[in-house]
Design a protein around this motif. Sequence first.
Motif, PDB file in Angstrom:
ATOM      1  N   LYS A  32     -25.668   8.407  -4.874  1.00 52.06           N
ATOM      2  CA  LYS A  32     -24.747   7.953  -3.826  1.00 52.06           C
ATOM      3  C   LYS A  32     -25.264   6.703  -3.124  1.00 52.06           C
ATOM      4  CE  LYS A  32     -26.602  11.146  -0.314  1.00 52.06           C
ATOM      5  NZ  LYS A  32     -26.265  12.269   0.598  1.00 52.06           N
ATOM      6  N   GLU A  33     -26.583   6.481  -3.163  1.00 50.83           N
ATOM      7  CA  GLU A  33     -27.146   5.284  -2.530  1.00 50.83           C
ATOM      8  C   GLU A  33     -26.925   4.033  -3.379  1.00 50.83           C
ATOM      9  OE1 GLU A  33     -31.166   5.657  -1.294  1.00 50.83           O
ATOM     10  OE2 GLU A  33     -30.817   7.507  -0.136  1.00 50.83           O
ATOM     11  N   LEU A  34     -26.604   4.226  -4.655  1.00 55.01           N
ATOM     12  CA  LEU A  34     -26.389   3.071  -5.526  1.00 55.01           C
ATOM     13  C   LEU A  34     -25.047   2.394  -5.264  1.00 55.01           C
ATOM     14  CD1 LEU A  34     -27.717   4.312  -8.988  1.00 55.01           C
ATOM     15  CD2 LEU A  34     -28.781   2.654  -7.454  1.00 55.01           C
ATOM     16  N   GLY A  35     -24.095   3.114  -4.664  1.00 53.66           N
ATOM     17  CA  GLY A  35     -22.772   2.533  -4.486  1.00 53.66           C
ATOM     18  C   GLY A  35     -22.148   2.214  -5.825  1.00 53.66           C
ATOM     19  N   ARG A  36     -21.881   3.240  -6.619  1.00 52.28           N
ATOM     20  CA  ARG A  36     -21.572   3.079  -8.041  1.00 52.28           C
ATOM     21  C   ARG A  36     -20.113   2.744  -8.331  1.00 52.28           C
ATOM     22  NH1 ARG A  36     -22.682   8.253 -10.912  1.00 52.28           N
ATOM     23  NH2 ARG A  36     -22.059   7.022 -12.710  1.00 52.28           N
ATOM     24  N   GLU A  37     -19.374   2.176  -7.431  1.00 51.44           N
ATOM     25  CA  GLU A  37     -17.970   1.884  -7.689  1.00 51.44           C
ATOM     26  C   GLU A  37     -17.803   1.025  -8.942  1.00 51.44           C
ATOM     27  OE1 GLU A  37     -14.098  -0.216  -5.572  1.00 51.44           O
ATOM     28  OE2 GLU A  37     -16.000  -0.045  -4.494  1.00 51.44           O
ATOM     29  N   GLY A  38     -17.126   1.573  -9.951  1.00 50.34           N
ATOM     30  CA  GLY A  38     -16.897   0.844 -11.191  1.00 50.34           C
ATOM     31  C   GLY A  38     -18.100   0.783 -12.116  1.00 50.34           C
ATOM     32  N   ALA A  39     -19.205   1.440 -11.749  1.00 54.71           N
ATOM     33  CA  ALA A  39     -20.436   1.353 -12.547  1.00 54.71           C
ATOM     34  C   ALA A  39     -20.647   2.620 -13.365  1.00 54.71           C
ATOM     35  CB  ALA A  39     -21.637   1.106 -11.650  1.00 54.71           C
ATOM     36  N   ARG A  95      -4.856 -17.120 -12.805  1.00 51.52           N
ATOM     37  CA  ARG A  95      -4.707 -18.518 -12.407  1.00 51.52           C
ATOM     38  C   ARG A  95      -6.019 -19.243 -12.619  1.00 51.52           C
ATOM     39  NH1 ARG A  95      -2.762 -15.485  -8.465  1.00 51.52           N
ATOM     40  NH2 ARG A  95      -4.558 -15.881  -7.130  1.00 51.52           N
ATOM     41  N   GLY A  96      -6.043 -20.513 -12.246  1.00 47.21           N
ATOM     42  CA  GLY A  96      -7.256 -21.303 -12.338  1.00 47.21           C
ATOM     43  C   GLY A  96      -7.492 -21.841 -13.734  1.00 47.21           C
ATOM     44  N   GLU A  97      -8.720 -22.301 -13.981  1.00 49.13           N
ATOM     45  CA  GLU A  97      -9.043 -22.966 -15.239  1.00 49.13           C
ATOM     46  C   GLU A  97      -8.939 -22.048 -16.449  1.00 49.13           C
ATOM     47  OE1 GLU A  97     -12.843 -24.814 -14.819  1.00 49.13           O
ATOM     48  OE2 GLU A  97     -12.091 -26.400 -13.508  1.00 49.13           O
ATOM     49  N   ASN A  98      -9.083 -20.750 -16.235  1.00 53.31           N
ATOM     50  CA  ASN A  98      -8.965 -19.773 -17.329  1.00 53.31           C
ATOM     51  C   ASN A  98      -7.681 -18.962 -17.228  1.00 53.31           C
ATOM     52  OD1 ASN A  98     -11.452 -20.283 -18.750  1.00 53.31           O
ATOM     53  ND2 ASN A  98     -12.531 -19.345 -17.027  1.00 53.31           N
ATOM     54  N   GLY A  99      -6.704 -19.463 -16.473  1.00 53.76           N
ATOM     55  CA  GLY A  99      -5.456 -18.739 -16.288  1.00 53.76           C
ATOM     56  C   GLY A  99      -4.790 -18.389 -17.615  1.00 53.76           C
ATOM     57  N   GLY A 100      -4.377 -17.135 -17.743  1.00 50.70           N
ATOM     58  CA  GLY A 100      -3.731 -16.661 -18.959  1.00 50.70           C
ATOM     59  C   GLY A 100      -4.672 -16.072 -19.977  1.00 50.70           C
ATOM     60  N   ARG A 101      -5.983 -16.138 -19.728  1.00 46.34           N
ATOM     61  CA  ARG A 101      -6.963 -15.588 -20.664  1.00 46.34           C
ATOM     62  C   ARG A 101      -7.420 -14.212 -20.200  1.00 46.34           C
ATOM     63  NH1 ARG A 101     -11.355 -20.071 -22.528  1.00 46.34           N
ATOM     64  NH2 ARG A 101     -11.739 -18.357 -23.977  1.00 46.34           N
ATOM     65  N   SER A 102      -7.781 -13.367 -21.161  1.00 47.06           N
ATOM     66  CA  SER A 102      -8.464 -12.105 -20.874  1.00 47.06           C
ATOM     67  C   SER A 102      -9.892 -12.250 -21.361  1.00 47.06           C
ATOM     68  CB  SER A 102      -7.777 -10.924 -21.567  1.00 47.06           C
ATOM     69  OG  SER A 102      -6.529 -10.641 -20.968  1.00 47.06           O
ATOM     70  N   VAL A 103     -10.842 -11.984 -20.482  1.00 47.76           N
ATOM     71  CA  VAL A 103     -12.255 -12.159 -20.804  1.00 47.76           C
ATOM     72  C   VAL A 103     -12.976 -10.839 -20.587  1.00 47.76           C
ATOM     73  CG1 VAL A 103     -14.379 -13.426 -20.294  1.00 47.76           C
ATOM     74  CG2 VAL A 103     -12.164 -14.586 -20.102  1.00 47.76           C
ATOM     75  N   THR A 104     -13.823 -10.462 -21.553  1.00 48.24           N
ATOM     76  CA  THR A 104     -14.626  -9.252 -21.430  1.00 48.24           C
ATOM     77  C   THR A 104     -16.029  -9.618 -20.980  1.00 48.24           C
ATOM     78  OG1 THR A 104     -13.359  -8.076 -23.129  1.00 48.24           O
ATOM     79  CG2 THR A 104     -15.574  -7.257 -22.644  1.00 48.24           C
ATOM     80  N   TYR A 105     -16.469  -8.949 -19.924  1.00 48.05           N
ATOM     81  CA  TYR A 105     -17.800  -9.180 -19.352  1.00 48.05           C
ATOM     82  C   TYR A 105     -18.656  -7.938 -19.606  1.00 48.05           C
ATOM     83  CZ  TYR A 105     -15.267 -12.883 -16.987  1.00 48.05           C
ATOM     84  OH  TYR A 105     -14.484 -13.989 -16.720  1.00 48.05           O
ATOM     85  N   SER A 106     -19.912  -8.156 -19.946  1.00 46.67           N
ATOM     86  CA  SER A 106     -20.807  -7.047 -20.278  1.00 46.67           C
ATOM     87  C   SER A 106     -21.915  -6.907 -19.244  1.00 46.67           C
ATOM     88  CB  SER A 106     -21.436  -7.273 -21.661  1.00 46.67           C
ATOM     89  OG  SER A 106     -20.440  -7.244 -22.663  1.00 46.67           O
ATOM     90  N   ASN A 107     -22.272  -5.658 -18.980  1.00 41.80           N
ATOM     91  CA  ASN A 107     -23.357  -5.332 -18.041  1.00 41.80           C
ATOM     92  C   ASN A 107     -23.185  -6.091 -16.729  1.00 41.80           C
ATOM     93  OD1 ASN A 107     -24.420  -3.637 -19.949  1.00 41.80           O
ATOM     94  ND2 ASN A 107     -26.118  -4.971 -20.530  1.00 41.80           N
ATOM     95  N   VAL A 108     -22.033  -5.841 -16.102  1.00 40.74           N
ATOM     96  CA  VAL A 108     -21.688  -6.524 -14.855  1.00 40.74           C
ATOM     97  C   VAL A 108     -22.411  -5.851 -13.687  1.00 40.74           C
ATOM     98  CG1 VAL A 108     -19.819  -7.236 -13.335  1.00 40.74           C
ATOM     99  CG2 VAL A 108     -19.437  -7.074 -15.812  1.00 40.74           C
ATOM    100  N   VAL A 109     -23.220  -6.596 -12.971  1.00 37.57           N
ATOM    101  CA  VAL A 109     -23.951  -6.052 -11.826  1.00 37.57           C
ATOM    102  C   VAL A 109     -22.985  -5.901 -10.661  1.00 37.57           C
ATOM    103  CG1 VAL A 109     -25.820  -6.431 -10.182  1.00 37.57           C
ATOM    104  CG2 VAL A 109     -26.127  -7.067 -12.586  1.00 37.57           C
ATOM    105  N   ARG A 110     -22.914  -4.670 -10.117  1.00 36.18           N
ATOM    106  CA  ARG A 110     -21.968  -4.361  -9.046  1.00 36.18           C
ATOM    107  C   ARG A 110     -22.635  -4.170  -7.693  1.00 36.18           C
ATOM    108  NH1 ARG A 110     -18.664  -6.543  -9.276  1.00 36.18           N
ATOM    109  NH2 ARG A 110     -17.150  -5.261  -8.179  1.00 36.18           N
ATOM    110  N   GLY A 111     -23.946  -4.289  -7.636  1.00 29.67           N
ATOM    111  CA  GLY A 111     -24.639  -4.142  -6.353  1.00 29.67           C
ATOM    112  C   GLY A 111     -26.145  -4.185  -6.535  1.00 29.67           C
ATOM    113  N   ALA A 138     -21.670  -2.031 -14.599  1.00 29.53           N
ATOM    114  CA  ALA A 138     -20.535  -1.650 -15.451  1.00 29.53           C
ATOM    115  C   ALA A 138     -20.762  -2.265 -16.821  1.00 29.53           C
ATOM    116  CB  ALA A 138     -19.227  -2.147 -14.851  1.00 29.53           C
ATOM    117  N   ARG A 139     -20.880  -1.433 -17.851  1.00 23.89           N
ATOM    118  CA  ARG A 139     -21.253  -1.949 -19.163  1.00 23.89           C
ATOM    119  C   ARG A 139     -20.199  -2.869 -19.764  1.00 23.89           C
ATOM    120  NH1 ARG A 139     -23.150   3.307 -19.895  1.00 23.89           N
ATOM    121  NH2 ARG A 139     -21.641   3.872 -21.501  1.00 23.89           N
ATOM    122  N   SER A 140     -18.925  -2.650 -19.438  1.00 20.15           N
ATOM    123  CA  SER A 140     -17.875  -3.521 -19.990  1.00 20.15           C
ATOM    124  C   SER A 140     -16.702  -3.581 -19.027  1.00 20.15           C
ATOM    125  CB  SER A 140     -17.404  -3.002 -21.349  1.00 20.15           C
ATOM    126  OG  SER A 140     -16.441  -3.857 -21.916  1.00 20.15           O
TER     127      SER A 140
END
Length: 243
Positions: A209-216, A174-190, A165-167
């Motif tokens: 179909k073999e890649l399992g492209r959910e969100g990619a 929650r957690g240490e980054n609770g309340g933040r919005s973070v953009t991630y690039s080129n996220v590997v999904r499988g 997923a490119r973006s």
Amino acid sequence: MTFTRTTLALLLALAAGPAWAQSQPKTVVELFTSQGCASCPPADALLTELAKDPQVLALTLAVDYWDYVGWKDTLALHGHSLRQKAYAEQRPDRKVFTPQVVVDGTVSAKGSDRAALQRAVLTARSNGGLAVPVSVTRDDDAIEITLPESAAATGGADLWACPVARSQTVAIGRGENGGRSVTYSNVVRGWLRVAIWQGDARRYRVPLKELGREGADSVAVLVQTGSPNSPGPIIGAAFLPLD
């Protein structure tokens, strides 16, 4: 020596060659990061910057071992935690941390440290870099990966196809980054292990179909020596948008 963004961009472009239909990178940067890691957002931002350079295949590999601190990473794959540990077992330092980058499967650095990343890129390239040109194209409901004959794969190399997923922007609740919005690039999904390549000239066809492209919306192709439990240098890579 002071390292600037311009200097890094120039160094990353040193090995630039002819243009390919898809992105033909000269360097692979894997960032091991977590939504539960307070020191990770600067590294995520640096990776987003690197992802704009066609000479760099910059990948986000979200890990799950910080989930216990109060926020379950929505992009994490347990396999990424295992891959990071497997990389560490191949190095004398044996260090696993976030944010950590691994360049070309061999050199580790702090993911938010621009100068350290620059040194890692130069070191990886001096060790041989990506010696195998990889071609990946879209053919209707499949991708085709073409590899030339090469001695770099003596002993065999894994051919991986990874839906990406490119973006992805995540509102962390929650957690240490609770309340933040973070953009991630080129996220590997499988990860799909297409073949164990023996260095002969080959073409592989992979149905989407073999890649399992959910969100990619893209695919990253890696050619890597060693094995999943004992990964070696990455010797070839390519990146192709699928939309």
